[in-house]
Each structure stands twice: as C-alpha cells, then as structure tokens.
Design a protein around this motif. Sequence first.
Motif, mmCIF file in Angstrom:
data_model
loop_
_atom_site.group_PDB
_atom_site.id
_atom_site.type_symbol
_atom_site.label_atom_id
_atom_site.label_comp_id
_atom_site.label_asym_id
_atom_site.label_seq_id
_atom_site.Cartn_x
_atom_site.Cartn_y
_atom_site.Cartn_z
ATOM 1 N N ASN A 227 -17.209 -64.635 -24.387
ATOM 2 C CA ASN A 227 -17.143 -64.353 -22.944
ATOM 3 C C ASN A 227 -17.607 -62.945 -22.605
ATOM 4 O OD1 ASN A 227 -15.944 -66.930 -22.590
ATOM 5 N ND2 ASN A 227 -13.930 -66.049 -23.060
ATOM 6 N N SER A 228 -18.322 -62.297 -23.525
ATOM 7 C CA SER A 228 -18.855 -60.958 -23.257
ATOM 8 C C SER A 228 -20.351 -61.078 -23.002
ATOM 9 C CB SER A 228 -18.596 -60.036 -24.452
ATOM 10 O OG SER A 228 -19.148 -58.765 -24.207
ATOM 11 N N LEU A 229 -20.729 -60.955 -21.748
ATOM 12 C CA LEU A 229 -22.122 -61.112 -21.348
ATOM 13 C C LEU A 229 -22.773 -59.753 -21.141
ATOM 14 C CD1 LEU A 229 -21.674 -64.025 -18.768
ATOM 15 C CD2 LEU A 229 -22.296 -64.193 -21.193
ATOM 16 N N GLY A 231 -24.587 -58.728 -18.781
ATOM 17 C CA GLY A 231 -24.415 -58.279 -17.396
ATOM 18 C C GLY A 231 -23.040 -57.704 -17.137
ATOM 19 N N ASP A 232 -22.028 -58.293 -17.802
ATOM 20 C CA ASP A 232 -20.667 -57.776 -17.633
ATOM 21 C C ASP A 232 -20.548 -56.368 -18.203
ATOM 22 O OD1 ASP A 232 -19.984 -60.180 -16.496
ATOM 23 O OD2 ASP A 232 -19.252 -61.035 -18.379
ATOM 24 N N PHE A 233 -21.148 -56.161 -19.372
ATOM 25 C CA PHE A 233 -21.092 -54.832 -19.968
ATOM 26 C C PHE A 233 -21.893 -53.836 -19.139
ATOM 27 C CE2 PHE A 233 -22.871 -51.687 -23.030
ATOM 28 C CZ PHE A 233 -21.684 -51.027 -23.306
ATOM 29 N N ALA A 235 -22.237 -53.761 -16.074
ATOM 30 C CA ALA A 235 -21.475 -53.411 -14.869
ATOM 31 C C ALA A 235 -20.502 -52.278 -15.119
ATOM 32 C CB ALA A 235 -20.736 -54.641 -14.352
ATOM 33 N N LEU A 236 -20.218 -51.988 -16.387
ATOM 34 C CA LEU A 236 -19.290 -50.903 -16.731
ATOM 35 C C LEU A 236 -19.980 -49.552 -16.800
ATOM 36 C CD1 LEU A 236 -17.232 -52.671 -19.553
ATOM 37 C CD2 LEU A 236 -16.577 -52.331 -17.162
ATOM 38 N N ARG A 237 -21.261 -49.505 -16.570
ATOM 39 C CA ARG A 237 -22.009 -48.254 -16.640
ATOM 40 C C ARG A 237 -21.396 -47.210 -15.706
ATOM 41 N NH1 ARG A 237 -27.515 -46.716 -17.780
ATOM 42 N NH2 ARG A 237 -28.197 -45.001 -16.451
ATOM 43 N N VAL A 279 -14.397 -50.203 -25.061
ATOM 44 C CA VAL A 279 -14.672 -51.503 -24.450
ATOM 45 C C VAL A 279 -14.405 -52.577 -25.499
ATOM 46 C CG1 VAL A 279 -17.107 -51.484 -25.158
ATOM 47 C CG2 VAL A 279 -16.442 -52.763 -23.125
ATOM 48 N N ALA A 301 -21.556 -56.353 -26.340
ATOM 49 C CA ALA A 301 -22.175 -57.505 -25.706
ATOM 50 C C ALA A 301 -23.476 -57.795 -26.425
ATOM 51 C CB ALA A 301 -22.431 -57.253 -24.215
ATOM 52 N N TRP A 373 -23.234 -43.721 -19.030
ATOM 53 C CA TRP A 373 -22.286 -44.828 -19.143
ATOM 54 C C TRP A 373 -20.837 -44.356 -19.126
ATOM 55 C CZ3 TRP A 373 -23.496 -50.146 -19.983
ATOM 56 C CH2 TRP A 373 -24.865 -50.420 -20.024
#
Length: 379
Positions: A227-229, A231-233, A235-237, A279, A301, A373
């Motif tokens: 479940n680690s995509l 795009g999700d990572f 978004a944490l930038r 993360v 990710a 990041w």
Amino acid sequence: MRRARALLVILALAGAAPAAAQSAPAETARAAAEALRAAARSLQDAEGARDRVAALSETIRAYEDGLAALREGMRRAAIREQAIALVLDARRAEIAQLLGALSGMPQSPETLLLHPAGPLGTARAGMMLGEVTPVLKAEADALRTRLEEIALMRALQESAAQTLAEGLAGAQRARTELSQAMSERRDLPRRFAADPDRLRDLIEASDTLDGFAAGLAQTEGPTAPENSLPGDFAALRGRLALPVEATILRRFDESDAADVSRPGLVLATRPLALVTTPVPATIRYRGPLLDYGNVIVLEPAEGYLMVLAGLAEVYGAEGEVLSAGRPVGLMGGADPRTAAFLDGASNRDGDLRTETLYMELRQGGRPVDPEPWFTHDKD
C-alpha cells in the motif's frame, strides 16, 4: 560601607539585565534537569511496555533532548558571566575613579554638622544625599537580584555534575537495552526473503555507492511496503523529519575541503545519536559497505531508495518492513565525560555534533536533492 558602594558602582557600570534575560539560563537548566528526570522515569516504564522498542526509542530521544538543553543552559550561563567580566575589566579605571569619589562622601550625620560651609553647606549636602539615596537603593536592589542570580548559576553548576552523570548513564543504559530489544524482536513483517549470495555478489561487484544503489534498485520482485505508492511518498515532500537530530554540514553536490562533492547531505550529529526511519519503509540492505562504514538502505515506495551511511550500529534485516519512527541504528563516538561536558559548555562550544551521517535519496535509480523533502532548521 566602602565595599558596598564599590559593588553599587560596579553594578551600575555593568548594567542590570532584564529579569527575563537573567532567568533564561536558570530556567533552561531547570527544565533540562526535569526533562532528564522524566527520561529516567520513562526508562523504568519501558521495561514493562508492550512495544518496548518504541518506548526505548522515545526514552533515548528524551535523554538526547534533555542533555542538549542542559548543555545549552550552562552555555548561556557561562556567556553571561564572561560578558559581565569583560565589561568590568574594560571599565576598571572608571570604577577606580568613582570609588575614589564615593569614598570622599560623608558617611554620617555628625560629619554633615561640621560642614566647612556652615548651615547652608550642610543643607545642600543633605539635599544631595537625599537625591542620591533612592538611586543607590535602586542599584542595591538590582545588585541583590544579580547576586542572587550569580548564586543560582553557581548552584546549578555544582548540581549539574550529578545531573549530567545520571543523564549520561541513563542514556547509555537505554541504548544498550534498545540494542538488546532489537536483537530479540521477532514481530516485524517481512516483504521479501533476502538472498545473501546475491547481495554479496553485488557488494563485491560495486566499487562505488552509486553502483551498489543502482544494482539494488534493479532487484526484481515486490520490495516496497504494501500500500505504499510512489505518489503517496511524493506527497510527503517537505514534511519529513530528518532521520536524526542534526544540522546540515554539506548540501547536495557541495564540495568539501578536498574538493570532493557527493549527491547527498552530510549531517552533523551528536555522538551515539539515535537514527530512525522518517517514513514507513522496507530494509533493502544493512551492513558495512565500501568505506562508508555501516549502511542501511530503505525503500519507502517503489522507485525510491533512501541511503543512510556512516552508522556505528545498524538494526534490522533485509526484507523487514518498518513503520515511521522506528530505530535503524546508532551513530558512533562516545558520550563525553561529565567534566568534559561542562568544560565544553563553559568554552561556548554549545551543542557539539562531532559525528557525520551521509544521506542520499534516489528516485528512479538516480540521486535527487534530499533537502527539499525534509523539515529542519535552516543553518
């Protein structure tokens, strides 16, 4: 009497600092001592904690913060004391002149009655003393405050040795127990089973960190946490915490004194500082590599790798999935002795960060600047 007047003159020349400024070092030191006591209680509670690793990690961070705060409080106190001494030394001649003038002032009512100018001179002298008295009283009150502050600073310095000794010992005990807890745990999920032979071949075939990371990125099969995509990572930038309490020593592609640049960040840390994953990530590699010391490579990710190099001790095993904030290792160095800790504070060294951690962030097999990041103090 003359000694009291001398102290009043010295106070006036040195200048009375605002009450808030005077109490800052003491309040910082008090808060730090309380933080260390709280860390000690946390260490005791960690023995029966359900998640002992998490409890010990929080305890180590509490010790690190408390020791740093105590050092800062002692550093501020030393700076204030040195500043006052410099002011007094610079005005030594002026102080001597004023003391000479004050020593000639009448010291009793009987002296006023014998004023050579007669009753008029006596009246004028009395008026002058009446105007000077409130000023002297105000200076005396300020002096009392300053002397109380100095006494407090000295009391803090005397008690700091015991507080530091207990804090340093507690922090080391927490690190030892964390290392033991990490070696005993069996509850972490695994995303894949590591192939030791393949890793060994990759290490032997790699003569640079770049080559090793590129080869690792080409490993087939699902390795990133479920479940680690990407795009999700992404978004944490700009929202990630640094993996260790640190300041940036050298930035992305910034040359050092030998004109060598690296595609990552060089972070200055305290000795034995705890390093955690910022993360959720899968451990892709952990162990010695080339001349980087111990290295741990995390995959937050698909398509991303985070490389942390220069640790003295690393935790975990390839394939384990870590949640954010889990410990991945400890920095090297040794805790300073209590005396060295206090000497460093008095010499204005402040928060010494003598160890270095190298961090790379790779996207699509190529290094990118990690700094955007992470959130950190802009040094």
